[in-house]
Design an enzyme around this catalytic site. Structure first.
Site, PDB file in Angstrom:
ATOM      1  N   GLY A 143      21.506  66.108  35.430  1.00 22.73           N
ATOM      2  CA  GLY A 143      20.749  66.827  34.427  1.00 22.73           C
ATOM      3  C   GLY A 143      21.436  66.753  33.075  1.00 22.73           C
ATOM      4  N   CYS A 144      20.686  67.070  32.026  1.00 19.40           N
ATOM      5  CA  CYS A 144      21.233  66.964  30.672  1.00 19.40           C
ATOM      6  C   CYS A 144      22.313  68.013  30.422  1.00 19.40           C
ATOM      7  CB  CYS A 144      20.109  67.072  29.648  1.00 19.40           C
ATOM      8  SG  CYS A 144      19.027  68.512  29.845  1.00 19.40           S
ATOM      9  N   PHE A 145      22.037  69.281  30.735  1.00 21.97           N
ATOM     10  CA  PHE A 145      23.055  70.311  30.556  1.00 21.97           C
ATOM     11  C   PHE A 145      24.298  70.046  31.405  1.00 21.97           C
ATOM     12  CE2 PHE A 145      19.390  73.205  29.321  1.00 21.97           C
ATOM     13  CZ  PHE A 145      19.763  73.312  27.991  1.00 21.97           C
TER      14      PHE A 145
END
EC number: 1.2.1.38
Length: 334
Positions: A143-145
């Site tokens: 995921g990006c986070f």
């Protein structure tokens, strides 16, 4: 040269895959799927991609003939597609959350979806799992986070000098996807900073899982939406288990990431504009107060290192290409 398909190519991450692969010398994109835009030229949906002759297709996983497929599909959709591709001998990089967890129970708890097709996958953060990625048939793109948060905390966990983190991330609006919502509607998010899922964001267990592979950690994570298009700025706070000064922490990070092609340890505080459009993660700050609270800051482009660029980095590793192929360019500062 390998052939590549993209399932779900009309969204932001699909568009980034198409943009980045245009200049990849080892790849030919043979299929870009979209139910909504079937038959429509890619350039009409992604107006910056005027040099491609591709048209969107509405084809199923059983009809794509490629060496590798990127599945840029929503959570819950990938699990219905990926097994068909794997069964046909097609390698997959999945950009959804469907295969990121070691156990289906965690996925079902945090995503609220019953997992119908569990498969063994490698978590696609090259800075941790490069060797496993090279031989994987299925890579679960992070995921990006989690990408920005894990990279900001990893050296401290590895060296056993921190085990508890408070992580604050500010993200651009493109992270919410191409479909507008009440949260991302311009009058709501413009001139505003919006915390959301403040104690229950589904990326929390993903961050915890990967950091805890090295040593057990406790963490809290809160994201905020800010009125920019791209980027995630992550600030990680931790109380050190040893007395260290700023320069010593910087040395730990520089040593840990030495040789990593897409992690840059910088002096000062990283900024979003320095990495925008690129696959680089900048990490800096390293300040320590008189309570031995250390502050680490990382910056990534959520659509590139946080999604499509990292997916291509994983593909490069899987097929033995230069890891930087198609990605070796700086951000678009200012």
């Amino acid at each position: 040269m390998i052939s590549v398909g993209i399932i779900g190519a009309s969204g932001y991450t699909g568009g980034e895959l198409l943009r980045l692969l245009e200049n990849h010398r080892e790849v030919e994109v043979v299929s870009a799927t979209s139910r909504q835009y079937s038959g429509v030229p890619v350039s009409r949906v992604h107006p910056h991609l005027q040099d491609t002759d591709l048209k969107f297709e509405d084809v199923g996983a059983g009809e794509i003939d490629a060496d590798l497929v990127f599945t840029a599909t929503p959570h819950g959709a990938s699990m219905k597609i990926v097994p068909q591709l794997i069964e046909r001998g097609i390698r997959v990089v999945d950009l959804s959350g469907d295969y990121r967890f070691d156990d289906t129970e965690t996925y079902e708890e945090w995503y609220g979806i019953k997992h119908e097709s569990p498969l063994e996958a490698v978590y696609g953060l090259p800075e941790i799992h490069r060797e496993e990625i090279a031989s994987a048939d299925l890579v679960a793109n992070p995921g990006c986070f989690p990408t920005g948060a894990i990279l900001a905390c990893l050296p401290l966990v590895y060296e056993k000098i921190a085990d508890t983190f408070i992580i604050d991330s500010k993200t651009g609006v493109s992270g919410a996807g191409v479909k507008p919502t009440a949260l991302t509607h311009y009058p709501h998010c413009s001139d505003n900073v919006i915390p959301y899922n403040v104690t229950g964001h589904r990326h929390t267990p993903e961050i915890r899982q990967e950091l805890s592979r090295l040593n057990p950690v406790r963490l809290s994570f809160t994201p905020h939406l800010v009125p920019v298009t791209r980027g995630i700025l992550t600030t990680a706070h931790t109380f050190l288990l040893e007395d260290l000064e700023q320069g010593e922490i910087a040395d730990i990070f520089m040593g840990f990431y030495d040789g990593e092609p897409f992690v840059r340890v910088v002096e000062g505080i990283p900024g979003l504009s320095a990495v925008r459009g690129s696959n680089f993660c900048q990490i800096g700050c390293f300040e320590v107060d008189d309570n031995q609270r250390a502050v680490i800051v990382s910056a990534i482009d959520n659509l590139v290192k946080g999604a499509s660029g990292q997916a291509i980095q994983n593909m490069n590793i899987m097929f033995g290409f230069r890891e930087v192929e198609g990605l070796d360019f700086p951000g678009m500062y200012p």
